[in-house]
Design an enzyme around this catalytic site. Structure first.
Site, PDB file in Angstrom:
ATOM      1  N   ARG A  66       0.831  -1.214   0.000  1.00  0.00           N
ATOM      2  CA  ARG A  66       0.000   0.000   0.000  1.00  0.00           C
ATOM      3  C   ARG A  66       0.868   1.269   0.000  1.00  0.00           C
ATOM      4  O   ARG A  66       1.974   1.281   0.504  1.00  0.00           O
ATOM      5  CB  ARG A  66      -0.855   0.017   1.273  1.00  0.00           C
ATOM      6  CG  ARG A  66      -2.018  -0.936   1.237  1.00  0.00           C
ATOM      7  CD  ARG A  66      -2.968  -0.613   2.349  1.00  0.00           C
ATOM      8  NE  ARG A  66      -2.474  -1.053   3.644  1.00  0.00           N
ATOM      9  CZ  ARG A  66      -2.996  -0.648   4.818  1.00  0.00           C
ATOM     10  NH1 ARG A  66      -3.950   0.249   4.819  1.00  0.00           N
ATOM     11  NH2 ARG A  66      -2.543  -1.102   5.947  1.00  0.00           N
TER      12      ARG A  66
ATOM     13  N   ASN B 278      -2.951  -7.509  -7.313  1.00  0.00           N
ATOM     14  CA  ASN B 278      -2.297  -8.637  -6.640  1.00  0.00           C
ATOM     15  C   ASN B 278      -2.947  -9.980  -6.967  1.00  0.00           C
ATOM     16  O   ASN B 278      -2.301 -11.023  -6.918  1.00  0.00           O
ATOM     17  CB  ASN B 278      -2.257  -8.384  -5.127  1.00  0.00           C
ATOM     18  CG  ASN B 278      -1.200  -7.335  -4.781  1.00  0.00           C
ATOM     19  OD1 ASN B 278      -0.414  -6.935  -5.647  1.00  0.00           O
ATOM     20  ND2 ASN B 278      -1.172  -6.900  -3.542  1.00  0.00           N
TER      21      ASN B 278
ATOM     22  N   ASN C 265      -1.407  -8.818   0.398  1.00  0.00           N
ATOM     23  CA  ASN C 265      -2.732  -8.238   0.641  1.00  0.00           C
ATOM     24  C   ASN C 265      -3.532  -8.055  -0.653  1.00  0.00           C
ATOM     25  O   ASN C 265      -2.929  -7.958  -1.724  1.00  0.00           O
ATOM     26  CB  ASN C 265      -2.551  -6.835   1.267  1.00  0.00           C
ATOM     27  CG  ASN C 265      -2.577  -6.895   2.790  1.00  0.00           C
ATOM     28  OD1 ASN C 265      -3.308  -7.694   3.353  1.00  0.00           O
ATOM     29  ND2 ASN C 265      -1.783  -6.064   3.418  1.00  0.00           N
TER      30      ASN C 265
ATOM     31  N   HIS D 207      -8.165  -9.559   7.864  1.00  0.00           N
ATOM     32  CA  HIS D 207      -7.021  -8.671   8.127  1.00  0.00           C
ATOM     33  C   HIS D 207      -7.371  -7.313   7.545  1.00  0.00           C
ATOM     34  O   HIS D 207      -7.334  -7.099   6.359  1.00  0.00           O
ATOM     35  CB  HIS D 207      -5.762  -9.212   7.445  1.00  0.00           C
ATOM     36  CG  HIS D 207      -4.567  -8.345   7.695  1.00  0.00           C
ATOM     37  ND1 HIS D 207      -4.208  -7.891   8.943  1.00  0.00           N
ATOM     38  CD2 HIS D 207      -3.647  -7.834   6.844  1.00  0.00           C
ATOM     39  CE1 HIS D 207      -3.126  -7.149   8.855  1.00  0.00           C
ATOM     40  NE2 HIS D 207      -2.766  -7.096   7.588  1.00  0.00           N
TER      41      HIS D 207
HETATM   42  O1  TXD Z   1      -0.101  -8.816   7.659  1.00  0.00           O
HETATM   43  C1  TXD Z   1      -0.056  -8.884   6.424  1.00  0.00           C
HETATM   44  N1  TXD Z   1      -0.460  -9.981   5.780  1.00  0.00           N
HETATM   45  C2  TXD Z   1       0.447  -7.679   5.630  1.00  0.00           C
HETATM   46  C3  TXD Z   1       0.846  -8.064   4.224  1.00  0.00           C
HETATM   47  C4  TXD Z   1       1.493  -6.920   6.329  1.00  0.00           C
HETATM   48  C5  TXD Z   1       2.286  -6.047   5.600  1.00  0.00           C
HETATM   49  C6  TXD Z   1       2.396  -6.095   4.123  1.00  0.00           C
HETATM   50  N2  TXD Z   1       1.397  -6.912   3.507  1.00  0.00           N
HETATM   51  C7  TXD Z   1       1.507  -7.184   2.053  1.00  0.00           C
HETATM   52  O2  TXD Z   1       2.630  -7.994   1.734  1.00  0.00           O
HETATM   53  C8  TXD Z   1       1.679  -5.949   1.210  1.00  0.00           C
HETATM   54  O3  TXD Z   1       0.463  -5.228   1.108  1.00  0.00           O
HETATM   55  C9  TXD Z   1       2.118  -6.569  -0.089  1.00  0.00           C
HETATM   56  O4  TXD Z   1       0.987  -7.053  -0.785  1.00  0.00           O
HETATM   57  C10 TXD Z   1       2.957  -7.766   0.369  1.00  0.00           C
HETATM   58  C11 TXD Z   1       4.433  -7.556   0.248  1.00  0.00           C
HETATM   59  O5  TXD Z   1       4.806  -6.427   0.952  1.00  0.00           O
HETATM   60  P1  TXD Z   1       6.314  -5.837   0.748  1.00  0.00           P
HETATM   61  O6  TXD Z   1       6.451  -4.641   1.624  1.00  0.00           O
HETATM   62  O7  TXD Z   1       7.317  -6.955   0.832  1.00  0.00           O
HETATM   63  O8  TXD Z   1       6.222  -5.339  -0.759  1.00  0.00           O
HETATM   64  P2  TXD Z   1       7.452  -5.102  -1.781  1.00  0.00           P
HETATM   65  O9  TXD Z   1       8.659  -4.631  -1.036  1.00  0.00           O
HETATM   66  O10 TXD Z   1       6.883  -4.307  -2.907  1.00  0.00           O
HETATM   67  O11 TXD Z   1       7.779  -6.589  -2.306  1.00  0.00           O
HETATM   68  C12 TXD Z   1       6.900  -7.254  -3.158  1.00  0.00           C
HETATM   69  C13 TXD Z   1       7.776  -7.997  -4.151  1.00  0.00           C
HETATM   70  C14 TXD Z   1       8.567  -7.066  -5.076  1.00  0.00           C
HETATM   71  O12 TXD Z   1       9.956  -7.317  -4.938  1.00  0.00           O
HETATM   72  C15 TXD Z   1       8.075  -7.394  -6.474  1.00  0.00           C
HETATM   73  O13 TXD Z   1       9.082  -7.372  -7.465  1.00  0.00           O
HETATM   74  C16 TXD Z   1       7.566  -8.810  -6.260  1.00  0.00           C
HETATM   75  O14 TXD Z   1       6.927  -8.771  -5.002  1.00  0.00           O
HETATM   76  N3  TXD Z   1       6.635  -9.235  -7.296  1.00  0.00           N
HETATM   77  C17 TXD Z   1       6.550 -10.513  -7.697  1.00  0.00           C
HETATM   78  N4  TXD Z   1       7.190 -11.615  -7.241  1.00  0.00           N
HETATM   79  C18 TXD Z   1       6.857 -12.763  -7.870  1.00  0.00           C
HETATM   80  N5  TXD Z   1       5.962 -12.858  -8.893  1.00  0.00           N
HETATM   81  C19 TXD Z   1       5.325 -11.761  -9.342  1.00  0.00           C
HETATM   82  N6  TXD Z   1       4.434 -11.850 -10.364  1.00  0.00           N
HETATM   83  C20 TXD Z   1       5.610 -10.509  -8.743  1.00  0.00           C
HETATM   84  N7  TXD Z   1       5.163  -9.248  -8.940  1.00  0.00           N
HETATM   85  C21 TXD Z   1       5.803  -8.484  -8.040  1.00  0.00           C
END
Ligand code: TXD
Length: 310
Positions: free
Chosen positions: A84, A97, A122, A177
């Site tokens: 977010r 997502n 999320n 959540h």
């Molecule tokens: O309590 C909970 N469940 C939440 C979850 C707490 C905090 C964050 N929450 C969620 O976790 C947040 O809303 C995001 O949906 C995820 C990941 O959070 P993060 O802070 O790690 O996000 P980043 O730093 O953007 O990392 C996401 C990575 C990034 O490196 C992208 O290149 C990668 O995801 N990405 C992918 N990986 C694999 N396959 C695909 N298609 C892909 N697209 C993006």
């Protein structure tokens, strides 16, 4: 004697990087970091490898952009997706997502058909639902991380207020959540002493409100993303309970088939986590106010899932 567990982290972003570090430090197993960005998983893996000496850790940590390198994993933790930005709700991430999770689910299904999958991305409850639908894995092996983080936040605020050790605070958060999560003060205690004997109800309610807004509070402060150390710690604690078969009872987003009066959705409930994943769901007695909040949470998750055409 079997070798170390193989743990694949799909998403090498803010949370994924900390997950890899924690798993390597705790030597829970060999780590494969996966991401779609070239170089990101490889660079973070190499950096962590250069820290192994300091931790006296001998696990292997590698980075890849190829799902084949995750083949035969015992466990996946999925953080792939967008996080977010200020002003965004978790639900705003749904469409983007969802497409990502579908892709990830195919990669997992094709390479590790027997794996346990912990979803973090999320909007959490909808993403776990999509993961289960696309992988086709049994409900025990696909579940989500939210309640462990939300209850850790609840425990922290209570401990800080009372000036006690956070490890002596027990707290439970049920439901989806998000803003409709259901912290349960009645089930919160400090080393067995009910919280409401130690703290006025008004103060407890203030803490509950802060827990519900804690994710947004951090997004507002960081401005560039959401919390990442605490979600990493929470999801690795769940992974540890599975990999070491600890049978911990933790609030996880689990598939419901009638429990708490809900069916066909994922939602945060107390789960026993062991080698088989979600081995048991505990149903607890709720009073009318708690039941009402949980029903609102169920309705919210149902609306979110209804938006998904799998
Ligand atoms: O309590 C909970 N469940 C939440 C979850 C707490 C905090 C964050 N929450 C969620 O976790 C947040 O809303 C995001 O949906 C995820 C990941 O959070 P993060 O802070 O790690 O996000 P980043 O730093 O953007 O990392 C996401 C990575 C990034 O490196 C992208 O290149 C990668 O995801 N990405 C992918 N990986 C694999 N396959 C695909 N298609 C892909 N697209 C993006």
């Amino acid at each position: 004697m079997g070798g170390r567990a193989k743990i694949s982290l799909i998403g090498a972003g803010n949370i994924g990087g900390v997950q890899a570090q924690l798993i390597a430090q705790q030597q829970l197993g060999d780590v494969v970091l996966f991401d779609v960005v070239e170089g990101l998983p490889q660079g973070k893996a190499l950096d962590i490898c250069h820290a192994l000496d300091g931790w006296r850790s001998s696990v292997s940590v590698t980075g890849t952009n190829d799902y084949a390198d995750t083949a035969g994993s015992d466990l996946y933790i999925v953080t792939a997706g967008l996080a977010r930005k200020p002003g965004m709700s978790r639900d705003d991430l749904l469409k983007t997502n969802l497409g990502i999770i579908r892709q990830v689910a195919q990669g997992i299904r094709d390479n590790s058909p027997d794996a346990v999958v912990i979803v973090v991305s999320n909007p959490l409850d909808a993403m776990v639902y999509a993961m289960k639908q696309v992988t086709g894995f049994p409900k025990q092996r696909v579940f989500g991380m939210a309640g462990v983080l939300d209850s850790a936040r609840f425990k922290y605020f209570v401990a800080a207020d009372l000036g006690v050790a956070v490890g002596d605070v027990d707290a439970l958060v049920l439901g989806g959540h998000g803003d409709t999560m259901v912290p349960l003060p009645r089930h919160c205690s400090v080393n067995g002493v009910p919280l409401l004997e130690l703290m006025k109800r008004e103060r407890v309610d203030e803490i509950v409100t802060r827990v519900q807004g804690a994710g947004g509070e951090i997004v507002g402060l960081l401005k560039t993303g959401s919390a990442f150390v605490s979600p990493a710690a929470a999801s690795v604690a769940m992974a540890e309970s599975v990999l070491l078969d600890q049978k911990r009872v933790l609030p996880c987003a689990a598939w419901l088939e009638g429990e708490y009066g809900a069916s066909g959705i994922y939602m945060g409930v107390p789960c026993q986590l062991g080698r088989g994943g979600v081995e048991r769901i505990f149903e607890i007695e709720l009073d009318s106010a708690e039941r009402k909040m949980l029903d609102e949470s169920i309705a919210h998750v149902e609306r979110l899932i209804a938006e998904i055409q799998i």
